[in-house]
Design a protein around this motif. Sequence first.
Motif, PDB file in Angstrom:
ATOM      1  N   CYS A  16      18.552 -14.658  -1.916  1.00 36.63           N
ATOM      2  CA  CYS A  16      16.949 -14.777  -2.208  1.00 36.63           C
ATOM      3  C   CYS A  16      16.602 -14.914  -3.443  1.00 36.63           C
ATOM      4  N   LYS A  89       4.243 -14.362  -0.038  1.00 35.09           N
ATOM      5  CA  LYS A  89       4.790 -14.083   1.512  1.00 35.09           C
ATOM      6  C   LYS A  89       3.733 -14.197   2.470  1.00 35.09           C
ATOM      7  N   THR A  93       6.877  -8.708   5.038  1.00 37.31           N
ATOM      8  CA  THR A  93       8.378  -8.623   5.757  1.00 37.31           C
ATOM      9  C   THR A  93       9.135  -8.360   4.488  1.00 37.31           C
ATOM     10  N   LEU A  95      12.540 -10.024   2.965  1.00 38.61           N
ATOM     11  CA  LEU A  95      13.086 -11.446   2.727  1.00 38.61           C
ATOM     12  C   LEU A  95      14.672 -11.203   2.921  1.00 38.61           C
ATOM     13  N   ASP A  96      15.088 -12.112   3.562  1.00 39.84           N
ATOM     14  CA  ASP A  96      16.543 -12.638   3.619  1.00 39.84           C
ATOM     15  C   ASP A  96      16.749 -14.032   3.583  1.00 39.84           C
ATOM     16  N   ASP A  98      18.121 -16.167   5.517  1.00 39.49           N
ATOM     17  CA  ASP A  98      17.525 -16.868   6.850  1.00 39.49           C
ATOM     18  C   ASP A  98      16.206 -17.022   6.878  1.00 39.49           C
ATOM     19  N   ASN A  99      15.224 -16.087   6.536  1.00 43.34           N
ATOM     20  CA  ASN A  99      13.907 -16.172   6.721  1.00 43.34           C
ATOM     21  C   ASN A  99      13.023 -16.495   5.577  1.00 43.34           C
ATOM     22  N   ILE A 100      13.535 -16.816   4.645  1.00 41.70           N
ATOM     23  CA  ILE A 100      12.728 -16.958   3.098  1.00 41.70           C
ATOM     24  C   ILE A 100      11.945 -18.134   3.063  1.00 41.70           C
ATOM     25  N   ARG A 101      12.766 -19.237   3.774  1.00 35.99           N
ATOM     26  CA  ARG A 101      11.732 -20.479   3.904  1.00 35.99           C
ATOM     27  C   ARG A 101      10.631 -20.394   4.836  1.00 35.99           C
ATOM     28  N   GLU A 102      10.709 -19.501   5.808  1.00 39.48           N
ATOM     29  CA  GLU A 102       9.763 -19.453   6.810  1.00 39.48           C
ATOM     30  C   GLU A 102       8.695 -18.516   6.471  1.00 39.48           C
ATOM     31  N   HIS A 103       9.110 -17.615   5.636  1.00 37.17           N
ATOM     32  CA  HIS A 103       7.968 -16.487   5.343  1.00 37.17           C
ATOM     33  C   HIS A 103       7.565 -16.388   4.020  1.00 37.17           C
TER      34      HIS A 103
END
Length: 107
Positions: A16, A89, A93, A95-96, A98-103
């Motif tokens: 990240c 953000k 949440t 972040l990792d 897998d989800n950084i682009r969504e969150h």
Amino acid sequence: MGDEKKKKEEQKEDPCAAFVGSYVLKTMRLKDEKWQKLMGNEELKMIVMEWVKRAPVRRLIVTLSNAGALIPTHYFPTTSKGKRCFFVKIRETVLDIDNIREHALPA
């Protein structure tokens, strides 16, 4: 031996943080050394990693100072000098990769 140690440190970088660094370097048109220098400083690295690992920390602002150094912070600076990138953000949440682009929204 020094090269091996350097390679191990580069591999240890959080994905990240690498994503943030890549975005900052491309947006500000900087060389990789600027991000490596930031991540080499423990205090500055801790600011970036707090944003990644702690859910309540919602903002990360990276400023290019007049001296040419990248300086991260969690608060919008009061002065308007220098280039800036910021990340917010969407939800509180952790972040990792897998989800950084969504969150997280970069700007």
